[in-house]
Design a protein around this motif. Structure first.
Motif, PDB file in Angstrom:
ATOM      1  N   ALA A   1      -3.826  -6.836  -5.842  1.00  0.00           N
ATOM      2  CA  ALA A   1      -4.236  -6.114  -7.045  1.00  0.00           C
ATOM      3  C   ALA A   1      -5.467  -5.251  -6.802  1.00  0.00           C
ATOM      4  CB  ALA A   1      -4.509  -7.099  -8.188  1.00  0.00           C
ATOM      5  N   MET A   2      -6.188  -5.537  -5.732  1.00  0.00           N
ATOM      6  CA  MET A   2      -7.341  -4.700  -5.395  1.00  0.00           C
ATOM      7  C   MET A   2      -6.908  -3.260  -5.073  1.00  0.00           C
ATOM      8  SD  MET A   2      -8.255  -6.066  -1.560  1.00  0.00           S
ATOM      9  CE  MET A   2      -8.405  -7.754  -2.133  1.00  0.00           C
ATOM     10  N   LEU A   3      -5.628  -3.075  -4.748  1.00  0.00           N
ATOM     11  CA  LEU A   3      -5.151  -1.733  -4.444  1.00  0.00           C
ATOM     12  C   LEU A   3      -5.093  -0.848  -5.685  1.00  0.00           C
ATOM     13  CD1 LEU A   3      -2.280  -2.550  -1.924  1.00  0.00           C
ATOM     14  CD2 LEU A   3      -4.582  -1.725  -1.418  1.00  0.00           C
ATOM     15  N   ALA A   4      -5.242  -1.449  -6.870  1.00  0.00           N
ATOM     16  CA  ALA A   4      -5.301  -0.633  -8.081  1.00  0.00           C
ATOM     17  C   ALA A   4      -6.480   0.332  -8.020  1.00  0.00           C
ATOM     18  CB  ALA A   4      -5.418  -1.533  -9.312  1.00  0.00           C
ATOM     19  N   ALA A   5      -7.567  -0.104  -7.389  1.00  0.00           N
ATOM     20  CA  ALA A   5      -8.735   0.766  -7.258  1.00  0.00           C
ATOM     21  C   ALA A   5      -8.456   1.933  -6.313  1.00  0.00           C
ATOM     22  CB  ALA A   5      -9.928  -0.052  -6.743  1.00  0.00           C
ATOM     23  N   TYR A   6      -7.469   1.782  -5.452  1.00  0.00           N
ATOM     24  CA  TYR A   6      -7.124   2.830  -4.490  1.00  0.00           C
ATOM     25  C   TYR A   6      -6.599   4.084  -5.192  1.00  0.00           C
ATOM     26  CZ  TYR A   6      -4.755   4.984  -0.472  1.00  0.00           C
ATOM     27  OH  TYR A   6      -4.337   5.854   0.496  1.00  0.00           O
ATOM     28  N   VAL A   7      -6.024   3.881  -6.396  1.00  0.00           N
ATOM     29  CA  VAL A   7      -5.482   5.022  -7.144  1.00  0.00           C
ATOM     30  C   VAL A   7      -6.248   5.220  -8.448  1.00  0.00           C
ATOM     31  CG1 VAL A   7      -3.188   5.004  -6.144  1.00  0.00           C
ATOM     32  CG2 VAL A   7      -3.683   3.480  -8.064  1.00  0.00           C
ATOM     33  N   GLY A   8      -7.524   4.901  -8.434  1.00  0.00           N
ATOM     34  CA  GLY A   8      -8.400   5.258  -9.537  1.00  0.00           C
ATOM     35  C   GLY A   8      -8.541   4.255 -10.650  1.00  0.00           C
TER      36      GLY A   8
ATOM     37  N   LEU B   1      -2.481   3.460 -14.156  1.00  0.00           N
ATOM     38  CA  LEU B   1      -2.137   2.055 -14.010  1.00  0.00           C
ATOM     39  C   LEU B   1      -0.657   1.838 -13.718  1.00  0.00           C
ATOM     40  CD1 LEU B   1      -3.095  -0.869 -14.175  1.00  0.00           C
ATOM     41  CD2 LEU B   1      -2.727  -0.794 -16.657  1.00  0.00           C
ATOM     42  N   LEU B   2       0.199   2.802 -14.068  1.00  0.00           N
ATOM     43  CA  LEU B   2       1.632   2.606 -13.914  1.00  0.00           C
ATOM     44  C   LEU B   2       2.041   2.420 -12.460  1.00  0.00           C
ATOM     45  CD1 LEU B   2       4.415   2.479 -15.194  1.00  0.00           C
ATOM     46  CD2 LEU B   2       4.521   4.981 -15.087  1.00  0.00           C
ATOM     47  N   ALA B   3       1.471   3.220 -11.571  1.00  0.00           N
ATOM     48  CA  ALA B   3       1.864   3.162 -10.154  1.00  0.00           C
ATOM     49  C   ALA B   3       1.580   1.789  -9.537  1.00  0.00           C
ATOM     50  CB  ALA B   3       1.156   4.267  -9.373  1.00  0.00           C
ATOM     51  N   PRO B   4       0.348   1.265  -9.620  1.00  0.00           N
ATOM     52  CA  PRO B   4       0.125  -0.055  -9.029  1.00  0.00           C
ATOM     53  C   PRO B   4       0.891  -1.160  -9.739  1.00  0.00           C
ATOM     54  CG  PRO B   4      -1.833   0.672 -10.212  1.00  0.00           C
ATOM     55  CD  PRO B   4      -0.909   1.844 -10.126  1.00  0.00           C
ATOM     56  N   THR B   5       1.088  -1.036 -11.051  1.00  0.00           N
ATOM     57  CA  THR B   5       1.827  -2.068 -11.779  1.00  0.00           C
ATOM     58  C   THR B   5       3.256  -2.180 -11.264  1.00  0.00           C
ATOM     59  OG1 THR B   5       0.487  -1.754 -13.770  1.00  0.00           O
ATOM     60  CG2 THR B   5       2.611  -2.830 -14.036  1.00  0.00           C
ATOM     61  N   LEU B   6       3.904  -1.054 -11.034  1.00  0.00           N
ATOM     62  CA  LEU B   6       5.257  -1.085 -10.480  1.00  0.00           C
ATOM     63  C   LEU B   6       5.278  -1.753  -9.107  1.00  0.00           C
ATOM     64  CD1 LEU B   6       6.635   2.463 -11.432  1.00  0.00           C
ATOM     65  CD2 LEU B   6       7.302   0.255 -12.401  1.00  0.00           C
ATOM     66  N   ALA B   7       4.268  -1.473  -8.300  1.00  0.00           N
ATOM     67  CA  ALA B   7       4.197  -2.101  -6.980  1.00  0.00           C
ATOM     68  C   ALA B   7       4.001  -3.604  -7.097  1.00  0.00           C
ATOM     69  CB  ALA B   7       3.055  -1.475  -6.180  1.00  0.00           C
ATOM     70  N   PHE B   8       3.148  -4.038  -8.026  1.00  0.00           N
ATOM     71  CA  PHE B   8       2.909  -5.464  -8.202  1.00  0.00           C
ATOM     72  C   PHE B   8       4.168  -6.178  -8.703  1.00  0.00           C
ATOM     73  CE2 PHE B   8      -1.678  -4.113  -9.353  1.00  0.00           C
ATOM     74  CZ  PHE B   8      -1.947  -3.856  -8.021  1.00  0.00           C
ATOM     75  N   VAL B   9       4.905  -5.519  -9.575  1.00  0.00           N
ATOM     76  CA  VAL B   9       6.144  -6.106 -10.089  1.00  0.00           C
ATOM     77  C   VAL B   9       7.144  -6.303  -8.953  1.00  0.00           C
ATOM     78  CG1 VAL B   9       8.162  -5.659 -11.535  1.00  0.00           C
ATOM     79  CG2 VAL B   9       5.869  -5.260 -12.435  1.00  0.00           C
ATOM     80  N   LEU B  10       7.315  -5.286  -8.137  1.00  0.00           N
ATOM     81  CA  LEU B  10       8.241  -5.407  -7.004  1.00  0.00           C
ATOM     82  C   LEU B  10       7.789  -6.484  -6.031  1.00  0.00           C
ATOM     83  CD1 LEU B  10       9.062  -1.656  -6.230  1.00  0.00           C
ATOM     84  CD2 LEU B  10      10.516  -3.358  -7.342  1.00  0.00           C
TER      85      LEU B  10
ATOM     86  N   LEU C   1       0.833  -1.205   0.000  1.00  0.00           N
ATOM     87  CA  LEU C   1       0.000   0.000   0.000  1.00  0.00           C
ATOM     88  C   LEU C   1       0.864   1.249   0.000  1.00  0.00           C
ATOM     89  CD1 LEU C   1      -2.746   1.373   0.108  1.00  0.00           C
ATOM     90  CD2 LEU C   1      -2.727   1.090   2.607  1.00  0.00           C
ATOM     91  N   GLY C   2       1.944   1.218   0.767  1.00  0.00           N
ATOM     92  CA  GLY C   2       2.853   2.355   0.786  1.00  0.00           C
ATOM     93  C   GLY C   2       3.504   2.574  -0.567  1.00  0.00           C
ATOM     94  N   LEU C   3       3.873   1.474  -1.248  1.00  0.00           N
ATOM     95  CA  LEU C   3       4.472   1.601  -2.570  1.00  0.00           C
ATOM     96  C   LEU C   3       3.488   2.183  -3.577  1.00  0.00           C
ATOM     97  CD1 LEU C   3       6.492  -1.731  -2.973  1.00  0.00           C
ATOM     98  CD2 LEU C   3       7.402   0.578  -2.709  1.00  0.00           C
ATOM     99  N   VAL C   4       2.241   1.682  -3.541  1.00  0.00           N
ATOM    100  CA  VAL C   4       1.226   2.185  -4.467  1.00  0.00           C
ATOM    101  C   VAL C   4       1.002   3.678  -4.247  1.00  0.00           C
ATOM    102  CG1 VAL C   4      -1.208   2.061  -5.112  1.00  0.00           C
ATOM    103  CG2 VAL C   4       0.086  -0.036  -4.732  1.00  0.00           C
ATOM    104  N   THR C   5       0.915   4.075  -2.986  1.00  0.00           N
ATOM    105  CA  THR C   5       0.702   5.488  -2.672  1.00  0.00           C
ATOM    106  C   THR C   5       1.887   6.339  -3.115  1.00  0.00           C
ATOM    107  OG1 THR C   5      -0.620   4.840  -0.742  1.00  0.00           O
ATOM    108  CG2 THR C   5       0.167   7.108  -0.827  1.00  0.00           C
ATOM    109  N   LEU C   6       3.101   5.855  -2.845  1.00  0.00           N
ATOM    110  CA  LEU C   6       4.310   6.598  -3.227  1.00  0.00           C
ATOM    111  C   LEU C   6       4.398   6.753  -4.740  1.00  0.00           C
ATOM    112  CD1 LEU C   6       7.051   7.888  -2.550  1.00  0.00           C
ATOM    113  CD2 LEU C   6       8.038   5.587  -2.606  1.00  0.00           C
TER     114      LEU C   6
END
Length: 221
Positions: free
Chosen positions: A161-168, A89-98, A75-80
């Motif tokens: 992956a549900m955190l993708a909805a957290y950033v729209g 989509l780029l922000a959550p994708t990077l978090a999922f990759v890591l 969650l911290g990575l997605v937010t950052l």
């Protein structure tokens, strides 16, 4: 129990499956996010892991990086990343990759290390090159461990992956966050149940792949 029954009734409503905001669309979005994150992570982690496992070089660094990456809060990575890169989509994708890299990296180098040294020595004595030993000996024999890493990475990405909805973005997280916002707890629970069901289905498919790729001699043993 009452909330669970309401969630099941919510899922049983055929009207909730159609349209761009329906269950089917959100399920496909969630699956797409998972596949995208895992595939990108595999392209990065698997070659590195195979190199480390085959040569023995950099194993300590690989283990340290894997351990450090596992400790990162998703969650911290997605937010950052959302703050740095914007909503999308780029922000959550990077978090999922890591998130997926540690399991894939560990599975890849373990696949090579698990092969008996006498087998690789025999292959080398027959004149096989390093590439042939990797692709014809180590990788086929270690494939179950590689698939194990893939299973672990896939389950971890599905769960987050549900955190993708957290950033729209979309995905099954839309039901959870929307239910939280409107205090529609059956919808929240339904979103969670759908995520669990998707995870179980993909894990079963990967378990089947793992069984099919298991060398016959090892399977008989």
């Amino acid at each position: 129990m009452n909330q669970l029954l309401k969630a099941l009734a919510w899922l049983a409503d055929p009207a909730r499956y159609g349209g761009p905001n329906g269950i089917t669309a959100r399920l496909l979005e969630h699956l797409g996010y998972t596949v995208l994150g895992v595939v990108i992570a595999a392209v990065i982690a698997v070659p590195i892991g195979l190199f480390v496992g085959h040569t023995g070089r950099g194993r300590g660094l690989a283990v340290a990086v894997s351990g450090a990456a596992r400790a990162l809060p998703t969650l911290g990575l997605v937010t950052l990343f959302a703050l740095l890169l914007g909503i999308g989509l780029l922000a959550p994708t990077l978090a999922f990759v890591l998130l997926a890299i540690p399991s894939l990296l560990a599975g890849a180098y373990s696949a090579c290390e698990a092969v008996d040294a006498r087998v690789t020595d025999a292959a080398r004595a027959q004149g096989m090159t390093a590439w042939q030993i990797l692709t014809r000996v180590e990788l086929p024999l270690g494939m179950p461990l590689l698939i194990t890493g893939l299973r672990s990475a896939t389950l971890q990405v599905i769960a987050t992956a549900m955190l993708a909805a957290y950033v729209g973005n979309g995905g099954l997280g839309r039901f959870i966050f929307l239910g939280l916002k409107t205090q529609d707890y059956p919808q929240m629970l339904a979103g969670s149940l759908l995520t669990i069901a998707l995870a179980l289905v993909l894990d079963a498919l990967l378990l089947l792949v793992q069984a099919l790729t298991r060398p016959r001699g090892l399977a008989e043993r």
